[in-house]
Design an enzyme around this catalytic site. Sequence first.
Site, PDB file in Angstrom:
ATOM      1  CE  LYS A 177      -4.139   1.886   0.424  1.00 44.08           C
ATOM      2  NZ  LYS A 177      -5.242   1.767  -0.551  1.00 44.08           N
ATOM      3  CG  ASP A 210      -6.746  -0.666  -2.397  1.00 45.11           C
ATOM      4  OD1 ASP A 210      -5.563  -0.914  -2.685  1.00 45.11           O
ATOM      5  OD2 ASP A 210      -7.199   0.486  -2.387  1.00 45.11           O
ATOM      6  CG  ASP A 234      -3.465 -12.695   9.479  1.00 48.66           C
ATOM      7  OD1 ASP A 234      -3.880 -13.815   9.203  1.00 48.66           O
ATOM      8  OD2 ASP A 234      -3.575 -12.184  10.607  1.00 48.66           O
TER       9      ASP A 234
END
Length: 340
Positions: A177, A210, A234
Amino acid sequence: MTNAQTPTVTLIRGDGIGPEIADATLRALEAAGATLRWDEQIAGMEAVSRIRDPLPAETIASIEKTRVALKGPLATPKGEGFRSVNVALRQHFDLFANVRPVATWQGVPCRYKDVDIILVRENTEDIYAGIEHYVGPGRSAAESIAIITKYGSERIVRHAFELARREGRKTVTLVHKANILKYSNGLFLDVGKHVAAEYPDIAFNDMIVDATAMKLVLAPEKFDVIVTMNLFGDILSDLCAGLIGGLGLAPGANLGANAALFEAVHGTAPDIAGQGIANPSALMLAAAMMLDHLRMGESAKRLRGAIARAVADDRTRTRDLGGKADTKGFTDAVCEYAKG
Ligand code: NAI
C-alpha cells in the site's frame, strides 16, 4: 530410515478442534509411511489451564532441540489477555517466512477452477511487531506501530523468489500500500524491486493491496506467487482459502533459519470443537509440507494423494466442504488410500 535417522518433531495438539485434527493427522502420517518420533508439548489455553503459562519454557526448549514442530490451532483472547502464542512463537524462533499455498481440488465445490497460488507472508514485522499502547487519558486513543526493515523485506522477497524458482513458478507479485504508507510500504516495495532484479528468469510485478483483493476475486487464476507484509498476508491468505472452498484445505509453514513450524491456516473453530466433525485436511496438508521439509518426499506425496482422493468424493469429504463425512470417516478414507 534407521532408528537413528528418525526425525523427532515437537507436537502441540492445540486448543478447540486442535486435539481432534492432530489425532487424525498422526493416523494419516503413519498410514503414509512417515516414521517420526513425537515430543509432545503444550501451549495456548491448555497450557494456561494446566500451568498458567500460555507458552511454557519446556515447549520452547523442545522446539529449540527438534527444530521442527507440528502445531494445532491455539486460541488467543480478543482485546485483553495474553498475547498471541502464535505470534510469540514466530517471533521467538524468527520464523520470518509464512508460506501458505492454495490450489483448487478436484471434486470440492467452489466458485473457481485453476487456482494455484503460493502466498508468502512476512511473519515477524509490520503492525504485528507488538508495539501497541494507549495514548492520552482514559484510553481515549491507541496506537500500533508498523515496523518494516530493509533486512526483513529483503529476506522475505528473496525467499519468495527462491521458492518460485524451486517450484518452477513464473511470476512473483509484491503486494503493498505504498501509495498511502509511503515510508514503510515504500521501503518494502523498493527493496522488493532490487531483489527482483536478481531473478531475471521470473517475472515480477507489484500491486496495491485493495486492487489485489478485487483481482483475486475476479480472476484468481492469474496469480502465481504473492509476497507481502504481515497484515496484508494474514488477510489475503484467508481470502485465498475462500477461493478454493474454505479454510479446511489451507495449510501453512512458518520457516526460519533455525526452526520450522507447520500448522493449518484456520483457528480453533470453537463453534464445532468436540463434535467430531472438524476437517483435518489443512493440518494433514501442513504435515505433508513438513515431510517435504524433512526430505520425506515419498510419504508427503502419498499423503497428498490420499487427501485428494478422499476430498474428491462427497461420501468421504467433510461437511464444511459440502460432503457427508465426519472427522473419523474422512480420516479412515485418507488412511486407507495412503496405505494402498
Ligand atoms: P476459525 O478459523 O477458528 O473459524 C472460522 C470458521 O471456520 C468457523 O465457523 C469454524 O467452524 C470454521 N472452521 C475452521 N477450521 C475448520 C475445520 N478444520 N473444519 C471445519 N470448519 C472449520 O477462526 P476464528 O473463529 O476467528 O478463531 C477462533 C480462535 O482461533 C481464536 O481464538 C483465534 O485467535 C484462533 N486462531 C488461531 C490460529 C492459529 O493457531 N494459527 C489462526 C487463526 C485463529
